[in-house]
Design a protein around this motif. Structure first.
Motif, PDB file in Angstrom:
ATOM      1  N   LYS A   1      41.965  39.930  46.658  1.00  0.00           N
ATOM      2  CA  LYS A   1      40.742  40.325  47.200  1.00  0.00           C
ATOM      3  C   LYS A   1      41.035  41.591  48.402  1.00  0.00           C
ATOM      4  N   GLU A   2      42.040  41.472  48.928  1.00  0.00           N
ATOM      5  CA  GLU A   2      42.628  42.739  49.788  1.00  0.00           C
ATOM      6  C   GLU A   2      42.683  44.067  48.896  1.00  0.00           C
ATOM      7  N   MET A   3      43.487  43.828  47.679  1.00  0.00           N
ATOM      8  CA  MET A   3      43.482  45.017  46.970  1.00  0.00           C
ATOM      9  C   MET A   3      42.030  45.541  46.232  1.00  0.00           C
ATOM     10  N   ALA A   4      41.488  44.647  46.040  1.00  0.00           N
ATOM     11  CA  ALA A   4      40.054  45.056  45.364  1.00  0.00           C
ATOM     12  C   ALA A   4      39.207  45.680  46.487  1.00  0.00           C
ATOM     13  N   ALA A   5      39.371  45.231  47.649  1.00  0.00           N
ATOM     14  CA  ALA A   5      38.725  46.110  48.675  1.00  0.00           C
ATOM     15  C   ALA A   5      38.983  47.521  48.957  1.00  0.00           C
ATOM     16  N   LYS A   6      40.385  47.881  48.229  1.00  0.00           N
ATOM     17  CA  LYS A   6      40.669  49.109  48.472  1.00  0.00           C
ATOM     18  C   LYS A   6      41.061  49.855  46.967  1.00  0.00           C
TER      19      LYS A   6
ATOM     20  N   ILE B   1      44.879  45.576  36.328  1.00  0.00           N
ATOM     21  CA  ILE B   1      44.531  44.228  35.940  1.00  0.00           C
ATOM     22  C   ILE B   1      45.578  43.614  36.516  1.00  0.00           C
ATOM     23  N   LEU B   2      45.023  42.608  37.565  1.00  0.00           N
ATOM     24  CA  LEU B   2      45.996  41.571  38.159  1.00  0.00           C
ATOM     25  C   LEU B   2      45.662  40.319  37.526  1.00  0.00           C
ATOM     26  N   GLY B   3      46.823  39.720  37.036  1.00  0.00           N
ATOM     27  CA  GLY B   3      46.893  38.433  36.315  1.00  0.00           C
ATOM     28  C   GLY B   3      47.363  37.439  36.992  1.00  0.00           C
ATOM     29  N   SER B   4      48.564  37.092  36.747  1.00  0.00           N
ATOM     30  CA  SER B   4      49.212  36.114  37.562  1.00  0.00           C
ATOM     31  C   SER B   4      49.030  35.665  38.782  1.00  0.00           C
ATOM     32  N   ILE B   5      49.217  36.962  39.350  1.00  0.00           N
ATOM     33  CA  ILE B   5      49.032  37.147  41.025  1.00  0.00           C
ATOM     34  C   ILE B   5      47.691  36.515  41.500  1.00  0.00           C
ATOM     35  N   ALA B   6      46.647  36.679  40.467  1.00  0.00           N
ATOM     36  CA  ALA B   6      45.418  36.303  40.796  1.00  0.00           C
ATOM     37  C   ALA B   6      45.343  34.725  40.974  1.00  0.00           C
ATOM     38  N   VAL B   7      46.117  34.032  40.396  1.00  0.00           N
ATOM     39  CA  VAL B   7      46.319  32.439  40.488  1.00  0.00           C
ATOM     40  C   VAL B   7      47.113  32.120  41.751  1.00  0.00           C
ATOM     41  N   LYS B   8      48.142  32.747  42.012  1.00  0.00           N
ATOM     42  CA  LYS B   8      49.159  32.539  42.936  1.00  0.00           C
ATOM     43  C   LYS B   8      48.896  33.117  44.335  1.00  0.00           C
ATOM     44  N   ASN B   9      48.242  34.242  44.409  1.00  0.00           N
ATOM     45  CA  ASN B   9      47.641  34.866  45.771  1.00  0.00           C
ATOM     46  C   ASN B   9      46.488  35.461  45.556  1.00  0.00           C
ATOM     47  N   PRO B  10      45.418  34.675  45.568  1.00  0.00           N
ATOM     48  CA  PRO B  10      44.170  35.131  45.254  1.00  0.00           C
ATOM     49  C   PRO B  10      43.671  36.357  46.559  1.00  0.00           C
ATOM     50  N   ASP B  11      44.258  35.937  47.702  1.00  0.00           N
ATOM     51  CA  ASP B  11      43.914  36.517  48.829  1.00  0.00           C
ATOM     52  C   ASP B  11      44.471  38.035  48.905  1.00  0.00           C
ATOM     53  N   PHE B  12      45.678  38.186  48.299  1.00  0.00           N
ATOM     54  CA  PHE B  12      46.254  39.615  47.940  1.00  0.00           C
ATOM     55  C   PHE B  12      45.451  40.443  47.029  1.00  0.00           C
TER      56      PHE B  12
ATOM     57  N   GLU C   1      36.791  28.083  37.668  1.00  0.00           N
ATOM     58  CA  GLU C   1      36.999  27.839  39.161  1.00  0.00           C
ATOM     59  C   GLU C   1      37.659  29.345  39.824  1.00  0.00           C
ATOM     60  N   LEU C   2      38.642  29.923  38.838  1.00  0.00           N
ATOM     61  CA  LEU C   2      39.145  31.008  39.500  1.00  0.00           C
ATOM     62  C   LEU C   2      38.210  32.058  39.271  1.00  0.00           C
ATOM     63  N   ALA C   3      37.386  32.338  38.133  1.00  0.00           N
ATOM     64  CA  ALA C   3      36.266  33.266  38.477  1.00  0.00           C
ATOM     65  C   ALA C   3      35.338  33.175  39.558  1.00  0.00           C
ATOM     66  N   LYS C   4      34.994  32.091  39.825  1.00  0.00           N
ATOM     67  CA  LYS C   4      34.015  32.007  40.925  1.00  0.00           C
ATOM     68  C   LYS C   4      34.883  32.612  42.144  1.00  0.00           C
ATOM     69  N   ALA C   5      36.093  32.273  42.384  1.00  0.00           N
ATOM     70  CA  ALA C   5      36.741  32.625  43.485  1.00  0.00           C
ATOM     71  C   ALA C   5      36.753  34.073  43.913  1.00  0.00           C
ATOM     72  N   PHE C   6      36.306  34.877  42.845  1.00  0.00           N
ATOM     73  CA  PHE C   6      36.541  36.401  43.005  1.00  0.00           C
ATOM     74  C   PHE C   6      35.171  37.110  43.247  1.00  0.00           C
ATOM     75  N   ALA C   7      33.984  36.242  43.377  1.00  0.00           N
ATOM     76  CA  ALA C   7      32.555  36.647  43.308  1.00  0.00           C
ATOM     77  C   ALA C   7      32.516  37.494  44.658  1.00  0.00           C
TER      78      ALA C   7
END
Length: 235
Positions: free
Chosen positions: A114-119, A101-112, A148-154
């Protein structure tokens, strides 16, 4: 719908907090792995673990207990708290953890994220105070709305979103159903409700929405307000 019993780890012990405040910690077990075994014996398939010390420190702090839980159960385990880099993710996966589970980092670095979720098998933890995202072990509130944060990870490979209404967490005041549904609808991702569950009725209400993938059970179990064995039969 899955029921995920929760074990929050602080200084090697299983505790519960009220509204995320560390000084509110109430100890429920000196041997968290025994609790995990109890959940498995009751019929649980999943276990939700939070490394509370790790959440504040930004790095793993309860590894010994996490290893004991992994060694002594066959439960699927999702784990959060202080996971900020890929090396930590790999370390936990090698340990046999099933989802991180990624929490705080999801706000500060959403691209990270997404990169991790791909792997890797990744869940995003979205913790909110009055609808706005809380970070750093809930010690800070950001200016971003939780939806807004939830939508960013669709559509980026995230397996699940765990959404917590911090104001209800540990209060036994009931799950915030509307908030949970808003996260599920914004993201289109399997959403797990957390924070405030008080009874089996909460579980049934969530199940009957048809929109919630899971619910985390913590204090209601520890305070004897819910029969988990019965709850597993219902879902």
């Amino acid at each position: 719908m899955e029921i995920l019993p929760a074990i929050d780890l602080k200084d090697g012990k299983a505790v519960r907090l009220t509204k995320g405040l560390m000084d509110s910690a109430k100890i429920y077990s000196d041997e968290p792995w025994q609790l995990a075994k109890t959940f498995e014996d009751m019929g649980s398939k999943w276990l939700h673990i939070v490394d509370l010390n790790g959440a504040f420190a930004g790095e793993p702090k309860n590894l010994e207990q996490i290893e004991k839980i992994r060694e002594n159960t066959s439960l699927k385990i999702e784990l959060g708290g202080g996971i900020r880099d890929e090396d930590t993710i790999k370390r936990y996966l090698e340990l046999g953890i099933d989802r991180l589970i990624l929490g705080s980092i999801a706000v500060k670095n959403p691209d990270f994220v997404k990169e991790m979720a791909a792997k890797y098998p990744i869940a995003v933890g979205i913790d909110a105070i009055d609808g706005y995202v809380a970070v750093e072990g809930w010690a800070e509130v950001s200016e971003m709305k939780a939806t807004e944060l939830a939508k960013a990870f669709a559509d980026c490979g995230v397996e699940a979103i765990i959404c917590t209404d911090v104001g209800r967490d540990g209060t036994l005041s009931g799950i915030n159903v509307d908030f949970t549904i808003s996260i599920a609808e914004a993201s289109g991702i399997d959403t797990i409700a957390s924070g405030g569950l008080k009874s089996i009725n909460d579980i049934l209400v969530l199940k009957n929405t048809g929109k919630v993938a899971g619910v985390i059970v913590g204090k209601a179990f520890y305070e004897g307000l819910i029969d988990l064995g019965e709850a597993f039969k219902l879902v």
